[in-house]
Design a protein around this motif. Structure first.
Motif, PDB file in Angstrom:
ATOM      1  N   LEU A  18       0.849  -1.188   0.000  1.00 23.43           N
ATOM      2  CA  LEU A  18       0.000   0.000   0.000  1.00 23.43           C
ATOM      3  C   LEU A  18       0.881   1.232   0.000  1.00 23.43           C
ATOM      4  CD1 LEU A  18      -2.812  -0.591   2.682  1.00 23.43           C
ATOM      5  CD2 LEU A  18      -2.941  -0.952   0.211  1.00 23.43           C
ATOM      6  N   ALA A  19       0.557   2.185  -0.871  1.00 23.89           N
ATOM      7  CA  ALA A  19       1.208   3.490  -0.808  1.00 23.89           C
ATOM      8  C   ALA A  19       0.498   4.335   0.238  1.00 23.89           C
ATOM      9  CB  ALA A  19       1.140   4.171  -2.170  1.00 23.89           C
ATOM     10  N   LYS A  20       1.223   5.284   0.818  1.00 23.07           N
ATOM     11  CA  LYS A  20       0.613   6.196   1.784  1.00 23.07           C
ATOM     12  C   LYS A  20      -0.650   6.807   1.182  1.00 23.07           C
ATOM     13  CE  LYS A  20       1.545  10.377   4.475  1.00 23.07           C
ATOM     14  NZ  LYS A  20       2.557  11.400   4.840  1.00 23.07           N
ATOM     15  N   GLY A  21      -1.756   6.734   1.918  1.00 26.18           N
ATOM     16  CA  GLY A  21      -3.027   7.265   1.455  1.00 26.18           C
ATOM     17  C   GLY A  21      -3.940   6.223   0.831  1.00 26.18           C
ATOM     18  N   GLN A  22      -3.383   5.108   0.362  1.00 27.17           N
ATOM     19  CA  GLN A  22      -4.218   4.009  -0.138  1.00 27.17           C
ATOM     20  C   GLN A  22      -4.857   3.279   1.031  1.00 27.17           C
ATOM     21  OE1 GLN A  22      -1.504   1.637  -2.717  1.00 27.17           O
ATOM     22  NE2 GLN A  22      -3.186   1.722  -4.187  1.00 27.17           N
ATOM     23  N   ALA A  23      -5.920   2.528   0.736  1.00 27.77           N
ATOM     24  CA  ALA A  23      -6.571   1.736   1.782  1.00 27.77           C
ATOM     25  C   ALA A  23      -6.826   0.325   1.274  1.00 27.77           C
ATOM     26  CB  ALA A  23      -7.876   2.390   2.212  1.00 27.77           C
ATOM     27  N   ILE A  24      -6.980  -0.580   2.219  1.00 30.89           N
ATOM     28  CA  ILE A  24      -7.380  -1.948   1.918  1.00 30.89           C
ATOM     29  C   ILE A  24      -8.658  -2.247   2.692  1.00 30.89           C
ATOM     30  CG2 ILE A  24      -5.898  -2.938   3.738  1.00 30.89           C
ATOM     31  CD1 ILE A  24      -5.498  -5.365   1.844  1.00 30.89           C
ATOM     32  N   GLN A  25      -9.620  -2.817   2.005  1.00 22.39           N
ATOM     33  CA  GLN A  25     -10.869  -3.256   2.638  1.00 22.39           C
ATOM     34  C   GLN A  25     -10.824  -4.777   2.726  1.00 22.39           C
ATOM     35  OE1 GLN A  25     -14.980  -3.396   0.639  1.00 22.39           O
ATOM     36  NE2 GLN A  25     -15.027  -1.432   1.729  1.00 22.39           N
ATOM     37  N   ILE A  26     -10.889  -5.291   3.944  1.00 17.37           N
ATOM     38  CA  ILE A  26     -10.839  -6.733   4.178  1.00 17.37           C
ATOM     39  C   ILE A  26     -12.247  -7.182   4.553  1.00 17.37           C
ATOM     40  CG2 ILE A  26      -9.731  -8.595   5.478  1.00 17.37           C
ATOM     41  CD1 ILE A  26      -7.429  -6.613   6.063  1.00 17.37           C
ATOM     42  N   ILE A  27     -12.751  -8.172   3.836  1.00 14.05           N
ATOM     43  CA  ILE A  27     -14.157  -8.571   3.932  1.00 14.05           C
ATOM     44  C   ILE A  27     -14.257  -9.969   4.526  1.00 14.05           C
ATOM     45  CG2 ILE A  27     -16.299  -8.940   2.642  1.00 14.05           C
ATOM     46  CD1 ILE A  27     -14.925  -7.107   0.434  1.00 14.05           C
ATOM     47  N   ASN A  28     -15.022 -10.090   5.603  1.00 11.08           N
ATOM     48  CA  ASN A  28     -15.259 -11.392   6.232  1.00 11.08           C
ATOM     49  C   ASN A  28     -16.410 -12.069   5.475  1.00 11.08           C
ATOM     50  OD1 ASN A  28     -15.460 -13.574   7.976  1.00 11.08           O
ATOM     51  ND2 ASN A  28     -15.031 -12.318   9.773  1.00 11.08           N
ATOM     52  N   THR A  29     -16.075 -12.698   4.387  1.00 12.85           N
ATOM     53  CA  THR A  29     -17.043 -13.173   3.405  1.00 12.85           C
ATOM     54  C   THR A  29     -18.139 -14.022   4.025  1.00 12.85           C
ATOM     55  OG1 THR A  29     -15.225 -13.162   1.817  1.00 12.85           O
ATOM     56  CG2 THR A  29     -17.257 -14.320   1.167  1.00 12.85           C
ATOM     57  N   HIS A  30     -17.752 -14.964   4.884  1.00 12.71           N
ATOM     58  CA  HIS A  30     -18.731 -15.880   5.490  1.00 12.71           C
ATOM     59  C   HIS A  30     -19.075 -15.490   6.926  1.00 12.71           C
ATOM     60  CE1 HIS A  30     -18.369 -18.492   1.991  1.00 12.71           C
ATOM     61  NE2 HIS A  30     -17.057 -18.332   2.079  1.00 12.71           N
ATOM     62  N   GLY A  31     -18.364 -14.511   7.454  1.00 10.79           N
ATOM     63  CA  GLY A  31     -18.740 -13.942   8.740  1.00 10.79           C
ATOM     64  C   GLY A  31     -18.060 -14.502   9.972  1.00 10.79           C
ATOM     65  N   GLN A  32     -17.392 -15.629   9.862  1.00 12.66           N
ATOM     66  CA  GLN A  32     -16.850 -16.274  11.054  1.00 12.66           C
ATOM     67  C   GLN A  32     -15.341 -16.471  11.004  1.00 12.66           C
ATOM     68  OE1 GLN A  32     -19.099 -18.056  13.905  1.00 12.66           O
ATOM     69  NE2 GLN A  32     -19.651 -15.993  13.254  1.00 12.66           N
ATOM     70  N   GLN A  33     -14.680 -15.865  10.034  1.00 11.86           N
ATOM     71  CA  GLN A  33     -13.261 -16.133   9.846  1.00 11.86           C
ATOM     72  C   GLN A  33     -12.385 -15.071  10.502  1.00 11.86           C
ATOM     73  OE1 GLN A  33     -11.663 -18.845   8.441  1.00 11.86           O
ATOM     74  NE2 GLN A  33      -9.829 -17.834   9.229  1.00 11.86           N
ATOM     75  N   VAL A  34     -11.437 -15.526  11.308  1.00 12.91           N
ATOM     76  CA  VAL A  34     -10.411 -14.649  11.879  1.00 12.91           C
ATOM     77  C   VAL A  34      -9.323 -14.416  10.832  1.00 12.91           C
ATOM     78  CG1 VAL A  34      -8.545 -14.560  13.585  1.00 12.91           C
ATOM     79  CG2 VAL A  34     -10.847 -15.290  14.265  1.00 12.91           C
ATOM     80  N   VAL A  35      -8.857 -13.170  10.749  1.00  7.84           N
ATOM     81  CA  VAL A  35      -7.771 -12.829   9.829  1.00  7.84           C
ATOM     82  C   VAL A  35      -6.632 -12.199  10.629  1.00  7.84           C
ATOM     83  CG1 VAL A  35      -7.090 -11.535   7.767  1.00  7.84           C
ATOM     84  CG2 VAL A  35      -9.430 -12.440   7.963  1.00  7.84           C
ATOM     85  N   ASP A  36      -5.564 -12.949  10.830  1.00 10.07           N
ATOM     86  CA  ASP A  36      -4.362 -12.391  11.452  1.00 10.07           C
ATOM     87  C   ASP A  36      -3.785 -11.369  10.477  1.00 10.07           C
ATOM     88  OD1 ASP A  36      -4.886 -14.686  13.052  1.00 10.07           O
ATOM     89  OD2 ASP A  36      -2.770 -14.777  13.625  1.00 10.07           O
ATOM     90  N   THR A  37      -3.522 -10.158  10.984  1.00  8.23           N
ATOM     91  CA  THR A  37      -3.135  -9.057  10.105  1.00  8.23           C
ATOM     92  C   THR A  37      -1.887  -8.361  10.653  1.00  8.23           C
ATOM     93  OG1 THR A  37      -5.484  -8.724   9.589  1.00  8.23           O
ATOM     94  CG2 THR A  37      -3.977  -6.952   8.978  1.00  8.23           C
ATOM     95  N   TRP A  38      -0.906  -8.188   9.775  1.00 11.18           N
ATOM     96  CA  TRP A  38       0.336  -7.496  10.116  1.00 11.18           C
ATOM     97  C   TRP A  38       0.537  -6.327   9.164  1.00 11.18           C
ATOM     98  CZ3 TRP A  38      -0.139 -12.751   9.532  1.00 11.18           C
ATOM     99  CH2 TRP A  38       0.182 -13.569  10.626  1.00 11.18           C
ATOM    100  N   CYS A  39       1.392  -5.392   9.555  1.00 10.59           N
ATOM    101  CA  CYS A  39       1.746  -4.294   8.656  1.00 10.59           C
ATOM    102  C   CYS A  39       3.183  -3.885   8.940  1.00 10.59           C
ATOM    103  CB  CYS A  39       0.795  -3.116   8.852  1.00 10.59           C
ATOM    104  SG  CYS A  39       0.985  -1.829   7.603  1.00 10.59           S
ATOM    105  N   PHE A  40       3.970  -3.746   7.871  1.00 12.76           N
ATOM    106  CA  PHE A  40       5.386  -3.394   7.968  1.00 12.76           C
ATOM    107  C   PHE A  40       5.659  -2.129   7.156  1.00 12.76           C
ATOM    108  CE2 PHE A  40       5.006  -7.925   8.517  1.00 12.76           C
ATOM    109  CZ  PHE A  40       5.914  -8.258   9.504  1.00 12.76           C
ATOM    110  N   ASN A  41       6.565  -1.300   7.643  1.00 13.46           N
ATOM    111  CA  ASN A  41       7.034  -0.155   6.883  1.00 13.46           C
ATOM    112  C   ASN A  41       7.706  -0.680   5.607  1.00 13.46           C
ATOM    113  OD1 ASN A  41       8.579   2.014   5.854  1.00 13.46           O
ATOM    114  ND2 ASN A  41       9.018   2.829   7.884  1.00 13.46           N
ATOM    115  N   ALA A  42       7.248  -0.219   4.447  1.00 14.51           N
ATOM    116  CA  ALA A  42       7.774  -0.729   3.179  1.00 14.51           C
ATOM    117  C   ALA A  42       9.249  -0.388   2.991  1.00 14.51           C
ATOM    118  CB  ALA A  42       6.957  -0.178   2.013  1.00 14.51           C
ATOM    119  N   ASP A  43       9.730   0.649   3.665  1.00 14.36           N
ATOM    120  CA  ASP A  43      11.124   1.072   3.513  1.00 14.36           C
ATOM    121  C   ASP A  43      12.046   0.514   4.589  1.00 14.36           C
ATOM    122  OD1 ASP A  43      10.544   2.691   1.244  1.00 14.36           O
ATOM    123  OD2 ASP A  43       9.768   4.254   2.586  1.00 14.36           O
TER     124      ASP A  43
END
Length: 200
Positions: A18-43
């Protein structure tokens, strides 16, 4: 502008730039799924979204809409811009790994979020020495007044989503948690796919 939907298959991981200012929409398609989520500085991969530092920033353990999700250098890397779920996301539990499943009685290899993180980063020719504690989207870990926790089922419903906007150029990694031995992915203990899209 939104891109087309992409899938994170059940029990697998995906990494997205993701570039600064972009966004990601994460969708729980079936409603019951856990999504482990991390984020790292690209630089600088040594800077990453840190749950320990987030607790101090929030003075709590549950991020809410509008909150900045801080790094180990105590600055926002993502903004929780939108959340259509009840807002219960876990910031306490470490990502599952082979040791966790061995402790649960597995005698053979079990898919796990730690390995999913490394595999997803590998597709971008990136690596991390350690597995930071993730933001466990939709994972419901009730904490009692005496500090004890329980493994709850998600409170989310099919189609619930979160939108995370980048405060820095960054790498977001998602893992559809493979946990099928306790009901954190719902009473059926059946991991499912989720979807995501990018938003300019």
């Amino acid at each position: 502008m939104m891109t087309d939907l992409h899938v994170v298959p059940a029990r697998r991981g995906r990494a997205v730039r993701l570039a600064k200012g972009q966004a990601i929409q994460i969708i729980n398609t079936h409603g019951q799924q856990v999504v482990d989520t991390w984020c790292f500085n690209a630089d600088d991969m040594s800077e990453f979204m840190s749950m320990e530092h987030l607790h101090a920033t929030l003075q709590g353990i549950f991020p809410a809409t509008g909150d900045g999700l801080t790094t180990n250098r105590r600055r926002p890397i993502l903004i929780l811009e939108e959340d259509t779920s009840p807002g219960r996301h876990d910031t306490v539990i470490a990502a599952c790994d082979v040791h966790r499943y061995a402790a649960l009685g597995c005698t053979q290899y079990h898919d796990n979020c730690t390995d999913n993180l490394r595999a997803a980063l590998g597709h971008l020719d990136l690596r991390t020495a350690d597995c930071p504690a993730p933001l466990n989207l939709w994972m419901n870990i009730p904490v009692s007044p005496d500090g004890k926790i329980t493994w709850g089922e998600p409170l989310s419903k099919p189609g619930d989503h979160v939108t995370l906007r980048a405060a820095l150029d960054c790498i977001v990694v998602m893992s559809t948690c493979p946990q099928d031995m306790i009901p954190i992915n719902g009473a059926a203990c059946t991991p499912t796919e989720v979807h995501y899209r990018l938003i300019a």
